[in-house]
Design a protein around this motif. Structure first.
Motif, short mmCIF file in Angstrom:
data_model
loop_
_atom_site.label_atom_id
_atom_site.label_comp_id
_atom_site.label_asym_id
_atom_site.label_seq_id
_atom_site.Cartn_x
_atom_site.Cartn_y
_atom_site.Cartn_z
N PRO A 404 0.81 -1.43 -0.14
CA PRO A 404 -0.07 0.07 0.19
C PRO A 404 0.77 1.47 0.00
O PRO A 404 0.46 2.13 -0.53
CB PRO A 404 -0.89 -0.22 1.20
N GLN A 405 1.95 1.25 0.75
CA GLN A 405 2.77 2.56 0.89
C GLN A 405 3.18 2.89 -0.69
O GLN A 405 3.50 4.08 -0.98
CB GLN A 405 3.79 2.53 1.81
N LEU A 406 3.82 1.71 -1.38
CA LEU A 406 4.21 2.04 -2.61
C LEU A 406 3.29 2.63 -3.53
O LEU A 406 3.38 3.43 -4.66
CB LEU A 406 4.95 0.66 -2.94
N ASN A 447 9.67 1.17 -11.53
CA ASN A 447 9.26 0.08 -12.47
C ASN A 447 7.65 0.18 -12.21
O ASN A 447 7.15 -0.77 -13.25
CB ASN A 447 9.84 -1.26 -12.22
N LEU A 448 7.00 1.17 -11.89
CA LEU A 448 5.46 0.90 -11.74
C LEU A 448 4.90 2.48 -12.25
O LEU A 448 5.64 3.46 -12.12
CB LEU A 448 5.25 1.11 -10.12
N ALA A 449 3.96 2.09 -12.93
CA ALA A 449 3.21 3.47 -13.71
C ALA A 449 1.80 3.16 -13.22
O ALA A 449 1.19 2.10 -13.21
CB ALA A 449 3.44 3.51 -15.24
N ARG A 494 7.26 15.02 -7.80
CA ARG A 494 7.89 13.99 -7.45
C ARG A 494 7.29 13.44 -6.17
O ARG A 494 6.70 13.99 -5.18
CB ARG A 494 9.29 14.57 -6.94
N ALA A 495 7.30 11.92 -5.98
CA ALA A 495 6.78 11.24 -4.87
C ALA A 495 7.54 11.64 -3.62
O ALA A 495 8.92 11.60 -3.51
CB ALA A 495 6.59 9.84 -5.22
#
Length: 496
Positions: A404-406, A447-449, A494-495
């Motif tokens: 969840p945090q990611l 690597n996530l979108a 930016r995250a």
């Protein structure tokens, strides 16, 4: 059809043209033979006028077929003829004996019951004067009227249709009759509420067919959903209107399901239960097993962003159990068998049954549980889904593919669907592995979108578009043929 072309039933004498059939069986056989002839004729030898004439007649035949089937089924149902074949209803008999789907059988029974209350409509169908679809519409309209006025209303609408009125004109006339005859609404049920229905038939490999009758309020709500979620997603969206409506319905269901999970799971809605036998887990390539397992409704697009629960199953090998029990009993096993029976196996007596239960208890203790063999093999070898239906030996804890945090970090960075030109909000999106996990792609922010359901499940996983994630968080989408390259919007935040 000319006289020489009229079909003949083998073993019967030619009948005089226009003569009535001598039996119901002969009439049915003649009708089928005539249709078989039309289905096999070389249509290229017919003129356009002949083709047009056949099409008009076939539509009339379809109407007559509906009336004849409803009449025959009514008589069959009245005498409970289905019980002769061990069935409990005409619907179940139709499914078994005529090999139609449950929906088709229900539709046939529904027409039988409907036409029993609309004799004028039934007669018009039998004469080929009214199409099946128009008959359905007229019945829908007149059934909203008081029961004592329906027959007259049917006759009025049939006369108007025979005089050349279009379906819209008939609808207006029916509405005028409803206003005059129905009276004021006292119970709030004049909107078809009692006739509401939805039927979902599941057929090949989990696919289904949806049919039903919606109330005006439900139809309006569904129309709003389909229009809102069924719009084209961009120039790369080549779906047809009906395909977009299907996907819109699926998307609405996904959002509804995930809505209750948003606070705790950051929008994660999909859960996959991976079920495999212990034999598969121990010795098979589970990726290949998953690809070849029929009936699985989970695909790589679901595996990309899902909560996965692995389940290991097994079954008891009775012959092996007997051999193990005999080994436990030792060399005196024969004397422990039931003395009242001859040629009995050593595991047939009381001692043999106790030995079998002992072996089973020890085997279950060995295989199941957090420290059992099944859990050990699952943790070491599980790579993909496989299916089986048997006794569960081990069930692993549900684990999020993307923590969840990611997930929240991806949402904070992308803000909305990252596919170029798409602005679907996070509630309608899923997190996509740019490099698939099956190809070694890591579950990390780089690597996530974030992709909406259409661009994730259809554009990427079904059509083959590829996503390239750049260092600044923007993406480039490339078509399967590499001829179209779409660049994303400006750099997102930016995250944190």
């Amino acid at each position: 059809m000319c006289v020489s072309c009229q079909p003949r039933t083998p073993g019967t004498q030619p009948r005089t043209p226009g003569a009535a059939p001598r039996s119901a069986a002969e009439a049915a056989a003649t009708a089928r033979a005539a249709l078989n002839w039309l289905a096999s004729v070389d249509v290229s030898t017919l003129t356009s006028a002949e083709q047009a004439g056949c099409l008009r007649e076939l539509e009339r035949i379809g109407s007559a077929h509906l009336a004849a089937r409803s009449m025959m089924l009514a008589g069959f149902d009245a005498v409970s003829g289905y019980t002769d074949d061990g069935q409990g209803s005409a619907r179940s008999w139709l499914r078994w004996q005529t090999r139609v789907t449950g929906g088709a059988a229900a539709d046939a029974v529904g027409w039988m019951r409907r036409l029993s209350g609309h004799r004028a409509i039934r007669d018009a169908l039998a004469e080929g004067e009214l199409s099946c679809s128009w008959a359905r519409a007229i019945c829908d309209w007149t059934e909203q009227l008081p029961e004592d006025t329906r027959d007259d209303a049917d006759l009025i609408l049939l006369a108007a249709a025979a005089a050349g009125a279009e379906l819209a004109d008939l609808g207006g006339l029916a509405e005028e009759m409803r206003r005059r005859a129905a009276g004021p609404d006292t119970d709030g049920n004049n909107d078809g509420y009692e006739d509401r229905s939805v039927r979902l038939d599941i057929h090949f490999r989990g696919a289904g067919r949806l049919d039903g009758e919606l109330t005006p309020r439900c139809a309006a709500a569904l129309t709003a959903v389909l229009e809102a979620l069924g719009k084209k997603a961009g120039p790369e969206d080549t779906r047809t209107l009906v395909q977009r409506r299907h996907d819109a319905l699926e998307e609405a269901c996904r959002r509804l399901i995930s809505a209750g999970c948003l606070p705790d799971r950051a929008g994660q809605a999909t859960q996959i239960q991976l079920t495999m036998t212990l034999d598969q887990l121990a010795s098979l390539n589970l990726e290949a097993t998953a690809a070849s397992t029929p009936g699985s409704t989970a695909g790589p697009e679901d595996d990309c962003d899902a909560s996965i629960v692995p389940v290991v199953t097994g079954h008891v090998d009775q012959e092996l159990l007997d051999r193990l029990a005999a080994t436990v009993l030792g060399p005196h096993a024969d004397r422990m068998a039931d003395p009242a029976r001859t040629a009995t196996p050593p595991t047939a007596g009381l001692a043999g049954r106790a030995a079998r239960e002992l072996v089973l208890a020890r085997a279950l203790a060995l295989l199941s549980g957090p420290s059992g063999l099944a859990a050990y093999l699952r943790g070491a070898a599980l790579r993909g889904p496989a299916a089986s239906i048997s006794l569960p030996l081990d069930v692993g804890a549900a684990t999020e593919t993307i923590p969840p945090q990611l997930r929240r970090a991806v949402i904070h960075r992308d803000k909305h669907c990252s596919f170029p030109g798409c602005d679907q909000p996070p509630a309608g999106c899923q997190v996509h592995h740019v490099i698939p996990r099956s190809a070694g792609g890591a579950t990390r922010l780089t690597n996530l979108a974030l992709l909406c359901t259409f661009h994730h499940l259809i554009a990427v996983h079904r059509w083959g578009w590829t996503i390239t994630l750049h260092g600044d968080g923007t993406v480039t989408a490339t078509s399967p043929d590499r001829l179209r390259v779409l660049n994303g919007h400006g750099p997102p935040c930016r995250a944190a």
